[in-house]
Design a protein around this motif. Structure first.
Motif, mmCIF file in Angstrom:
data_model
loop_
_atom_site.group_PDB
_atom_site.id
_atom_site.type_symbol
_atom_site.label_atom_id
_atom_site.label_comp_id
_atom_site.label_asym_id
_atom_site.label_seq_id
_atom_site.Cartn_x
_atom_site.Cartn_y
_atom_site.Cartn_z
ATOM 1 N N UNK A 51 9.327 -28.416 -79.905
ATOM 2 C CA UNK A 51 8.659 -27.748 -78.792
ATOM 3 C C UNK A 51 7.534 -26.852 -79.280
ATOM 4 N N UNK A 52 6.397 -26.961 -78.610
ATOM 5 C CA UNK A 52 5.214 -26.213 -79.011
ATOM 6 C C UNK A 52 4.350 -26.946 -80.012
ATOM 7 N N UNK A 53 4.817 -28.123 -80.471
ATOM 8 C CA UNK A 53 4.068 -28.887 -81.471
ATOM 9 C C UNK A 53 2.745 -29.391 -80.886
ATOM 10 N N UNK A 99 6.987 -40.817 -73.312
ATOM 11 C CA UNK A 99 5.905 -39.943 -72.876
ATOM 12 C C UNK A 99 6.114 -38.496 -73.297
ATOM 13 N N UNK A 100 5.003 -37.784 -73.433
ATOM 14 C CA UNK A 100 5.034 -36.374 -73.836
ATOM 15 C C UNK A 100 4.124 -35.562 -72.929
ATOM 16 N N UNK A 101 4.625 -34.403 -72.476
ATOM 17 C CA UNK A 101 3.844 -33.478 -71.663
ATOM 18 C C UNK A 101 3.540 -32.227 -72.486
ATOM 19 N N UNK A 102 2.308 -31.755 -72.388
ATOM 20 C CA UNK A 102 1.886 -30.580 -73.141
ATOM 21 C C UNK A 102 1.448 -29.474 -72.195
ATOM 22 N N UNK A 103 1.704 -28.238 -72.618
ATOM 23 C CA UNK A 103 1.213 -27.067 -71.903
ATOM 24 C C UNK A 103 0.603 -26.113 -72.918
ATOM 25 N N UNK A 104 -0.616 -25.657 -72.644
ATOM 26 C CA UNK A 104 -1.344 -24.772 -73.558
ATOM 27 C C UNK A 104 -1.416 -25.368 -74.954
ATOM 28 N N UNK A 105 -1.543 -26.679 -75.013
ATOM 29 C CA UNK A 105 -1.700 -27.356 -76.289
ATOM 30 C C UNK A 105 -0.419 -27.615 -77.047
#
Length: 250
Positions: free
Chosen positions: A100-102, A136-142
């Motif tokens: 997480x955060x990657x 699938x992957x979702x990103x937030x703030x990169x």
């Protein structure tokens, strides 16, 4: 995807576990064991009371170790200890990246060997390589926020998927009207949500992963279930009969 975020916000806080034990760094001095989920092992000798650092992975009672779920933990008795690695019987799909955060570059490195299907500012989708339809992957703030694996119901049986999930995760709660089932990983860090839905008129299983830290709210029933402890395997299996019924409705 918005609906999935709502589901996650409802179930994440249900994972306020009572800790199963802390990680300890002293080296094992008994032979390490590799076991398959469901197997048992009797510790030789009569040497007092043995305990497990994480009973959700491997439990121990009266000197008998039971492999509960996939993972690694340490069994201890005073200064004596050994590591237990639990493997699974089923390999229905490969778990996605859970860092997480990657960054996107980290996720792309993890998915080396998969074919990129599409990408935008907040999402990356890969074509399935094995039995999964896509990952699938979702990103937030990169940073990585949610990871999802989609499987066609025509390629994976309900019983097999249930067994795969049960030997890896701890059942937490469900919402039959929304066709979702929530689990937690044995390390208490992640929520796993199985949802039955449709994509392009095809019925699919959507297995999504997220950090337990995303939300601090949850239904009272979920919190109560966590206080009473994990649900037994027979009860978990019975919940999947509702999935089969839901498949007929969809």
């Amino acid at each position: 995807m918005k609906k999935l975020l709502i589901i996650f916000s409802l179930v994440f806080a249900a994972l306020t576990y009572v800790s199963c034990g802390s990680d300890k760094e002293d080296e094992p001095n008994y032979p390490n064991k590799t076991m398959m989920a469901g197997e048992t092992y009797t510790i030789p000798g009569k040497n007092g009371v043995w305990t497990s650092d994480n009973q959700l992975i491997a439990s121990v009672s009266n000197g008998i170790v039971t492999a509960e779920r996939v993972g690694e933990t340490t069994i201890r008795n005073g200064l004596k200890s050994f590591k237990v690695t639990v493997t699974g019987k089923y390999n229905t799909f490969k778990e996605p990246c859970l860092k997480w955060g990657a960054s996107k570059s980290t996720v792309k490195s993890f998915m080396s060997g998969y074919t990129l299907q599409s990408e935008d500012d907040e999402n990356i989708f890969y074509k399935g390589k094995y039995r999964e339809a896509l990952t699938g992957y979702m990103f937030r703030s990169g940073g990585l926020y949610i990871s999802t694996v989609v499987l066609f119901t025509s390629s994976v049986g309900t019983d097999e998927l249930a067994a795969f999930l049960n030997e890896r995760y701890v059942y937490v709660t469900q919402n039959s009207s929304e066709y979702y089932f929530a689990y937690a990983t044995p390390d208490e860090k992640n929520v796993v949500v199985l949802q039955l839905t449709t994509i392009n008129s095809q019925v699919v299983y959507m297995v999504s992963y997220g950090s337990v830290s995303i939300s601090s709210y949850a239904p009272a029933v979920a919190r109560e279930m966590m206080r009473t402890g994990p649900v037994s395997t027979p009860e978990v299996k019975s919940t999947f009969t509702e999935i089969k019924s839901a498949m007929e409705i969809l």
